[in-house]
Design a protein around this motif. Structure first.
Motif, mmCIF file in Angstrom:
data_model
loop_
_atom_site.group_PDB
_atom_site.id
_atom_site.type_symbol
_atom_site.label_atom_id
_atom_site.label_comp_id
_atom_site.label_asym_id
_atom_site.label_seq_id
_atom_site.Cartn_x
_atom_site.Cartn_y
_atom_site.Cartn_z
ATOM 1 N N VAL A 127 16.917 2.656 40.042
ATOM 2 C CA VAL A 127 16.065 3.716 39.463
ATOM 3 C C VAL A 127 16.320 5.052 40.167
ATOM 4 O O VAL A 127 16.332 6.112 39.530
ATOM 5 C CB VAL A 127 14.566 3.310 39.527
ATOM 6 N N ASN A 128 16.578 4.993 41.472
ATOM 7 C CA ASN A 128 16.863 6.224 42.228
ATOM 8 C C ASN A 128 18.180 6.884 41.814
ATOM 9 O O ASN A 128 18.407 8.052 42.121
ATOM 10 C CB ASN A 128 16.877 5.933 43.741
ATOM 11 N N GLU A 129 19.044 6.113 41.124
ATOM 12 C CA GLU A 129 20.346 6.641 40.690
ATOM 13 C C GLU A 129 20.302 7.233 39.276
ATOM 14 O O GLU A 129 21.297 7.762 38.789
ATOM 15 C CB GLU A 129 21.401 5.517 40.706
ATOM 16 N N ILE A 130 19.172 7.144 38.591
ATOM 17 C CA ILE A 130 19.110 7.585 37.182
ATOM 18 C C ILE A 130 19.349 9.089 37.064
ATOM 19 O O ILE A 130 18.777 9.892 37.806
ATOM 20 C CB ILE A 130 17.753 7.184 36.549
ATOM 21 N N ASN A 131 20.183 9.435 36.108
ATOM 22 C CA ASN A 131 20.561 10.828 35.848
ATOM 23 C C ASN A 131 19.417 11.566 35.136
ATOM 24 O O ASN A 131 18.919 11.098 34.120
ATOM 25 C CB ASN A 131 21.823 10.832 34.962
ATOM 26 N N THR A 132 19.016 12.716 35.665
ATOM 27 C CA THR A 132 17.920 13.486 35.069
ATOM 28 C C THR A 132 18.431 14.720 34.316
ATOM 29 O O THR A 132 17.657 15.613 33.982
ATOM 30 C CB THR A 132 16.907 13.909 36.152
ATOM 31 N N ILE A 288 -0.380 1.953 35.772
ATOM 32 C CA ILE A 288 0.576 1.965 36.887
ATOM 33 C C ILE A 288 0.074 2.861 38.013
ATOM 34 O O ILE A 288 0.142 2.492 39.197
ATOM 35 C CB ILE A 288 1.979 2.404 36.384
ATOM 36 N N LYS A 289 -0.475 4.013 37.653
ATOM 37 C CA LYS A 289 -0.995 4.959 38.667
ATOM 38 C C LYS A 289 -2.162 4.334 39.431
ATOM 39 O O LYS A 289 -2.239 4.402 40.659
ATOM 40 C CB LYS A 289 -1.438 6.254 37.980
ATOM 41 N N GLU A 290 -3.058 3.694 38.690
ATOM 42 C CA GLU A 290 -4.232 3.055 39.316
ATOM 43 C C GLU A 290 -3.803 1.912 40.234
ATOM 44 O O GLU A 290 -4.302 1.766 41.360
ATOM 45 C CB GLU A 290 -5.151 2.522 38.197
ATOM 46 N N THR A 291 -2.854 1.102 39.783
ATOM 47 C CA THR A 291 -2.367 -0.038 40.575
ATOM 48 C C THR A 291 -1.633 0.445 41.826
ATOM 49 O O THR A 291 -1.799 -0.104 42.917
ATOM 50 C CB THR A 291 -1.433 -0.923 39.719
ATOM 51 N N SER A 292 -0.828 1.485 41.649
ATOM 52 C CA SER A 292 -0.028 2.034 42.750
ATOM 53 C C SER A 292 -0.902 2.547 43.888
ATOM 54 O O SER A 292 -0.537 2.467 45.062
ATOM 55 C CB SER A 292 0.856 3.165 42.216
ATOM 56 N N ALA A 293 -2.078 3.064 43.531
ATOM 57 C CA ALA A 293 -2.979 3.665 44.533
ATOM 58 C C ALA A 293 -3.626 2.609 45.438
ATOM 59 O O ALA A 293 -4.202 2.933 46.470
ATOM 60 C CB ALA A 293 -4.062 4.480 43.826
ATOM 61 N N LYS A 294 -3.503 1.326 45.068
ATOM 62 C CA LYS A 294 -4.180 0.266 45.822
ATOM 63 C C LYS A 294 -3.386 -0.233 47.021
ATOM 64 O O LYS A 294 -3.888 -1.039 47.811
ATOM 65 C CB LYS A 294 -4.498 -0.915 44.895
ATOM 66 N N ALA A 409 8.545 0.719 38.168
ATOM 67 C CA ALA A 409 9.336 1.633 39.013
ATOM 68 C C ALA A 409 9.754 2.882 38.243
ATOM 69 O O ALA A 409 9.712 4.001 38.769
ATOM 70 C CB ALA A 409 10.570 0.908 39.549
ATOM 71 N N ILE A 410 10.158 2.714 36.986
ATOM 72 C CA ILE A 410 10.630 3.849 36.179
ATOM 73 C C ILE A 410 9.481 4.809 35.856
ATOM 74 O O ILE A 410 9.625 6.031 35.994
ATOM 75 C CB ILE A 410 11.317 3.339 34.886
ATOM 76 N N LEU A 411 8.332 4.259 35.456
ATOM 77 C CA LEU A 411 7.224 5.131 35.046
ATOM 78 C C LEU A 411 6.462 5.728 36.231
ATOM 79 O O LEU A 411 5.742 6.709 36.069
ATOM 80 C CB LEU A 411 6.280 4.387 34.105
ATOM 81 N N LYS A 412 6.614 5.137 37.403
ATOM 82 C CA LYS A 412 6.078 5.783 38.617
ATOM 83 C C LYS A 412 6.823 7.085 38.891
ATOM 84 O O LYS A 412 6.253 8.056 39.374
ATOM 85 C CB LYS A 412 6.269 4.855 39.828
#
Length: 447
Positions: A127-132, A288-294, A409-412
């Protein structure tokens, strides 16, 4: 015995459209289902009776209820095995059962849970390699991600990157040639004369040598790796013996072939569906945002991402990578009112079954709420993205964990944008997405 088959499509109708059907059979399947009912037959002078169905009861009969007399067809046991070995996907009968019993424990939920951190690390590296920069082709990105996940889950981090890259190249080349050979068997002599067949058989040998080298090195090593290769090496038959290197190579090749392309297809379709359904995408991002914050572990996150899982399941309903499955009855059989002669080929179109109005309300609509807990009991008898019965895909838990973690991972990290709302498909051995472009924009929190 008096045999009775479903309504038949005259063979000449099939013959005059054969070139178009070879490119994409789905529109023709759909037309005949709508005209003749959920099950129809074709009598071919080459293969005898062929039955195609989108009826869940008939699909369950051959895959589950009476599975012992339904074996895989030559497409898988002969054509595929020539290139990818005689493993779980391509074997039948007693040998398949013996292998399934041996390998199944390595894919139990508890075992796969041990691999979650390896899977998640591999996903994040990709995911860190994805072209933006502008719109990019989505499938190649998902294909590389899925391949890396399978490679690192199988071999942990011991295999050289260039070796794995070469293995990926070979597997992709072989898959393309398998499709050519299946779709255009009349060119077989040309493949032999032109050297294409010999070239691809050399690739088969090279792929087997690569995997054999990894196995030999691992057998000689005293290090412990909590990966699938360790589990497969230590798996014991009832008599206490383990798999030979040749058997291991067969099973590992199948895991690569079946385990990475199907997931790449499914992730491509899922992200496309989310990008074109902004209301649903917003709900997934909020979860995803809510879960990530935990501050949870990757495994704990998976258990919390329920709406994300429903979106993936609904994507698998609309675009099942294993879009059709076939069997041959080795004895005469009766299904409902039909009496089928031994040697009949039956194809269950999972794609059509998943869009059958008898089972699904507004089947063409992307509606993840179908998979909410309170609705599952009603729909699960008609949902078969991983097959059904004893040959249910052994990697189903692995695939679901991987897809949830990948979408997470992508939507984070990114906001998703699609260039159009059209989804095109190419039904090869698996259902492939065509020309899906996506724009990945770093979220403000990531800038």
């Amino acid at each position: 015995m008096k045999y009775k088959y479903p309504n038949k499509v005259p063979f000449y109708k099939f013959l005059i459209k054969s070139a178009t059907i070879a490119k994409n059979p789905i529109p023709f399947h759909n037309k005949w289902f709508n005209e003749l009912g959920d099950t129809f037959a074709v009598k071919s002078p080459f293969y005898g009776h062929i039955v195609l169905t989108r009826d869940a009861a008939i699909a369950k009969h051959m895959l589950q209820k009476n599975h012992k007399i339904y074996h895989k067809s030559k497409i898988q046991t002969t054509y595929l095995s020539k290139y990818v070995g005689y493993g779980l996907l391509t074997s039948s009968g007693d040998y398949w059962l013996k292998q399934r019993r041996l390998i199944q424990p390595a894919f139990h939920k508890e075992k796969i849970q041990n691999l979650v951190e390896i899977i998640n690390k591999a996903i994040n590296e990709q995911v860190n390699e994805i072209n933006t920069e502008g719109f990019v082709e989505l499938y190649p990105i998902m294909n590389e991600l899925a391949f890396e996940v399978v490679a690192k889950s199988l071999f942990d981090f011991t295999a050289e990157k260039e070796t794995l890259k070469r293995l990926r190249f070979i597997i992709e080349k072989l898959q393309l040639f398998i499709v050519k050979e299946l779709r255009m068997p009349y060119k077989k002599i040309w493949y032999a004369l032109s050297g294409e067949m010999a070239y691809h058989m050399r690739l088969v040998k090279e792929s087997r040598n690569i995997i054999n080298t990894i196995i030999v090195q691992r057998r000689a090593s005293r290090d412990e790796h909590d990966d699938l290769l360790d589990m497969l090496l230590s798996a014991k038959y009832e008599d206490g013996t383990t798999m030979t290197n040749e058997q291991l190579i067969d099973e590992i090749l199948i895991l690569f072939v079946a385990g990475h392309e199907t997931t790449a297809n499914a992730l491509t379709f899922t992200l496309k569906l989310l990008a074109k359904n902004k209301g649903i995408l917003t709900k997934v991002e909020a979860e995803i945002k809510e879960t990530s914050a935990k501050g949870l572990t990757s495994l704990q996150e998976i258990s919390q991402l329920n709406y994300t899982k429903c979106c993936i399941e609904e994507s698998l309903r609309l675009y099942p990578p294993a879009w059709i499955t076939d069997r041959v009855n080795i004895e005469d059989d009766k299904i409902d009112d039909y009496v089928l002669k031994k040697g009949t080929i039956i194809g269950a179109s999972i794609y059509e079954l998943h869009r059958n109005e008898n089972y699904w309300e507004n089947p063409e609509v992307f509606k993840p709420s179908r998979f909410f807990e309170e609705n599952r009991k009603k729909i699960m008898p008609y949902y078969m993205p991983f097959g059904a019965g004893p040959r249910l895909c052994i990697g189903n838990n692995f695939a679901m964990y991987e897809m949830i973690l990948a979408v997470n991972a992508i939507l984070k990290k990114f906001d998703l944008f699609t260039d159009n709302n059209i989804i095109k498909i190419n039904p090869l051995i698996t259902l492939k997405p065509v020309d899906v472009k996506m724009r990945f924009v770093l979220k403000k929190s990531e800038n």
